[in-house]
Design a protein around this motif. Sequence first.
Motif, PDB file in Angstrom:
ATOM      1  N   ALA A  46       0.754  -1.211  -0.036  1.00 23.74           N
ATOM      2  CA  ALA A  46      -0.167   0.166   0.142  1.00 23.74           C
ATOM      3  C   ALA A  46       0.944   1.193  -0.162  1.00 23.74           C
ATOM      4  O   ALA A  46       1.999   1.486   0.739  1.00 23.74           O
ATOM      5  CB  ALA A  46      -1.043  -0.245   1.191  1.00 23.74           C
ATOM      6  N   GLY A  47       0.384   2.130  -0.768  1.00 25.05           N
ATOM      7  CA  GLY A  47       1.309   3.362  -0.939  1.00 25.05           C
ATOM      8  C   GLY A  47       2.218   3.464  -2.020  1.00 25.05           C
ATOM      9  O   GLY A  47       2.703   4.530  -2.490  1.00 25.05           O
ATOM     10  N   ASP A  48       2.448   2.302  -2.778  1.00 27.19           N
ATOM     11  CA  ASP A  48       3.753   2.456  -3.854  1.00 27.19           C
ATOM     12  C   ASP A  48       2.889   2.858  -5.101  1.00 27.19           C
ATOM     13  O   ASP A  48       1.683   2.548  -5.468  1.00 27.19           O
ATOM     14  CB  ASP A  48       3.836   0.733  -4.043  1.00 27.19           C
ATOM     15  CG  ASP A  48       4.956   0.397  -2.910  1.00 27.19           C
ATOM     16  OD1 ASP A  48       5.566   1.019  -2.198  1.00 27.19           O
ATOM     17  OD2 ASP A  48       5.151  -0.978  -3.116  1.00 27.19           O
ATOM     18  N   ALA A  49       3.719   3.431  -5.809  1.00 29.27           N
ATOM     19  CA  ALA A  49       3.105   3.894  -7.231  1.00 29.27           C
ATOM     20  C   ALA A  49       3.275   2.782  -8.190  1.00 29.27           C
ATOM     21  O   ALA A  49       4.328   2.043  -8.332  1.00 29.27           O
ATOM     22  CB  ALA A  49       4.195   5.134  -7.598  1.00 29.27           C
ATOM     23  N   VAL A  50       2.033   2.796  -9.002  1.00 27.74           N
ATOM     24  CA  VAL A  50       2.137   1.849 -10.086  1.00 27.74           C
ATOM     25  C   VAL A  50       1.530   2.372 -11.481  1.00 27.74           C
ATOM     26  O   VAL A  50       0.854   3.369 -11.422  1.00 27.74           O
ATOM     27  CB  VAL A  50       1.297   0.526  -9.536  1.00 27.74           C
ATOM     28  CG1 VAL A  50       1.796   0.054  -8.435  1.00 27.74           C
ATOM     29  CG2 VAL A  50      -0.051   0.820  -9.331  1.00 27.74           C
TER      30      VAL A  50
END
Length: 102
Positions: free
Chosen positions: A78-82
């Motif tokens: 959660a919170g990672d850029a994708v």
Amino acid sequence: MTATQCGTCGEAWAYDRARCPSCGGTDFASVEVGEGVVVATTVSRVTPPGVREPNHLAIARFGDVQVTAQVADEELTAGDAVVLAGDYELRDGERGPRLEGV
């Protein structure tokens, strides 16, 4: 990747629909979703025939569009850029995009 946006009310979604879920409209346009953020991840260890097991999944938000998809990188949190990228085998005979870390 593109999403679909209703030309009547502006609602946007990622999956095919015959009508807008908000207003029932049928005037649609494609819009680019670009980069999103992982909201949650999970692993499905019991899958239907033809689907990988374990199956790593994530929910990601791309502005107003939310997508549930397989992940290419099992370390996403959660919170990672994708981004939604590529053309991967989702199950036997079906292909689609996967979430990849930026």
